[in-house]
Design an enzyme around this catalytic site. Structure first.
Site, short mmCIF file in Angstrom:
data_model
loop_
_atom_site.label_atom_id
_atom_site.label_comp_id
_atom_site.label_asym_id
_atom_site.label_seq_id
_atom_site.Cartn_x
_atom_site.Cartn_y
_atom_site.Cartn_z
N HIS A 13 0.84 -1.20 0.00
CA HIS A 13 0.00 0.00 0.00
C HIS A 13 0.87 1.25 0.00
O HIS A 13 1.89 1.30 0.70
CB HIS A 13 -0.90 -0.02 1.25
CG HIS A 13 -1.85 1.12 1.35
ND1 HIS A 13 -2.78 1.39 0.37
CD2 HIS A 13 -2.03 2.07 2.31
CE1 HIS A 13 -3.50 2.46 0.74
NE2 HIS A 13 -3.04 2.88 1.91
N ASP A 30 -3.54 9.13 3.58
CA ASP A 30 -3.75 7.72 3.23
C ASP A 30 -5.14 7.57 2.63
O ASP A 30 -6.14 7.90 3.27
CB ASP A 30 -3.61 6.86 4.48
CG ASP A 30 -3.77 5.37 4.22
OD1 ASP A 30 -4.11 4.97 3.08
OD2 ASP A 30 -3.56 4.59 5.16
N CYS A 82 -4.15 3.04 -4.73
CA CYS A 82 -3.42 3.81 -3.71
C CYS A 82 -2.25 4.59 -4.30
O CYS A 82 -1.99 5.73 -3.88
CB CYS A 82 -2.95 2.91 -2.58
SG CYS A 82 -1.90 1.53 -3.10
#
Length: 124
Positions: A13, A30, A82
């Site tokens: 990620h 995030d 991501c």
């Protein structure tokens, strides 16, 4: 001035943190909404080390704020965008633009990143 820090978590990620020097703030971004506090603390430690190496003194970290990912940070709705979110976070923040995009804009963002790479320059 600011420092953009893309962060890879366990090869699974991508997130980022931004060091806002004038505001004395390190903030986490995030697209899944998490915060890795150790990464924020690590960046603060890096600043202390750099200050010591370049200025010969100690950085007063009591004035610094470590900011977790905020609720209004754009979120991905799948398990694979991501990296695009991280690139766009850094792009928008570097231009002092609000993070006013979401999952529905990601294909356009991906095209913008590809165009930047092909033209070998940032797209305004």
């Amino acid at each position: 001035p600011l420092q953009l820090s893309p962060i890879n978590l366990d090869n699974m990620h991508w997130t980022s943190a931004v060091i806002f020097m004038e505001e004395k703030r390190i903030q986490y971004y995030d697209s899944m909404g998490g915060t890795d506090r150790r990464k924020l603390e690590g960046l603060l430690h890096y600043l202390k080390d750099e200050y010591r190496a370049k200025k010969g003194g100690e950085l007063d970290t009591d004035e610094w704020e470590l900011v977790a990912c905020k609720r209004d940070t754009p979120r991905q709705l799948n398990g694979f965008d991501c990296g695009v979110f991280t690139c766009i976070f850094c792009d928008f923040i570097s231009k002092d633009c609000p993070l006013v995009f979401n999952q529905h804009h990601i294909d356009q963002c991906r095209e913008r990143i590809a165009l930047s790479i092909m033209k070998n320059c940032a797209i305004e």
